[in-house]
Enzyme design. Structure first.
Site, PDB file in Angstrom:
ATOM      1  CB  CYS A   1      -0.505  -4.997   4.294  1.00 53.29           C
ATOM      2  SG  CYS A   1      -1.159  -6.801   4.260  1.00 53.29           S
TER       3      CYS A   1
ATOM      4  CG  ASP B   1      -1.300  -6.549  13.415  1.00 57.75           C
ATOM      5  OD1 ASP B   1      -1.553  -5.555  13.741  1.00 57.75           O
ATOM      6  OD2 ASP B   1      -1.937  -7.107  12.404  1.00 57.75           O
TER       7      ASP B   1
END
Ligand SMILES: O=C(O)c1ccccc1NCC(=O)[C@H](O)[C@H](O)COP(=O)(O)O
Length: 211
Positions: free
Chosen positions: A8, A131
């Site tokens: 990412c 997350d």
């Protein structure tokens, strides 16, 4: 077990090429101006042109409006990853407006109660991204991890991915504890916030391949 990967927060041609060369399954682009990894739709389009079809292209957003989603989608994204306070209703509306786009909802996890939000997205999101909860300006990309044991034995209501503080050294343990089949990384392959390191990207992807 084969574990898939998402790298990412890429913003250069070199790092995108490295992620593709070493077998990333997903590449993420951040559309959030406060992030050091932020890209414009124009920049994302330029980078996405070099990514083959079999690699999925995720756009990372924080409470985006439809105008931003539309402009970012035009860059060639295949999925939206939502990191803000998007409700189930908002996600239903995004799905209706963008029916072909895969939708991931990120959940901020600090304790077992945080998992209670997960079932709300059943039938709406395509995947949950667990997350770590952050208390800074950014809701992601902070290299923070949560207690992976929270996911042990958890009955996931949706397909899911693990993220938060992963790196080449801890990924084997993270996968062993959680059983993750898809893992997402950002700052673990950086030398400083927003500066991706090609060697670290290669090492992480090789470490995952060895699992
Ligand atoms: O990475 C960012 O700057 C970011 C900004 C705003 C929302 C989300 C963001 N990143 C989302 C990601 O998918 C990261 O890969 C994920 O949070 C894990 O990050 P890290 O702990 O640094 O590996």
């Amino acid at each position: 077990m084969s574990v898939r990967t998402k790298i990412c927060g890429l913003s250069t041609e070199e790092t995108v090429a490295t992620a593709v060369r070493y077998g990333a399954d997903y590449i993420g682009f951040v559309f959030f101006e406060k992030s050091p990894r932020s890209v414009t739709p124009e920049k994302a389009a330029m980078l996405i042109r070099q990514i083959p079809d079999h690699v999925q292209k995720m756009g990372v957003f924080v409470d985006p409006d439809n105008n931003l989603l539309e402009r970012a989608l035009a860059s060639g994204l295949t999925g939206f990853q939502l990191h803000g306070h998007e409700t189930a209703e908002r996600i239903a509306s995004i799905r209706e407006t963008f029916p072909k786009v895969k939708i991931w909802k990120a959940l901020s996890i600090a304790n077992s109660q945080d998992l209670a939000q997960a079932p709300h997205y059943r039938g709406l999101a395509d995947r949950l991204l667990y997350d770590a909860r952050t208390d800074g300006v950014l809701p992601g990309g902070m290299g923070r991890r949560f207690d992976w044991r929270l996911l042990k034995e958890y009955k996931h209501p949706l397909p899911w991915a693990l993220s938060g503080g992963l790196d080449a050294n801890n990924i084997a343990q993270a996968v062993a504890i959680t059983g993750a089949e898809l893992v997402d990384i950002s700052s673990g392959v950086e030398t400083s916030p927003g500066i991706k390191d090609m060697d670290k990207i290669a090492q992480f992807l090789q470490a995952v391949r060895l699992l």
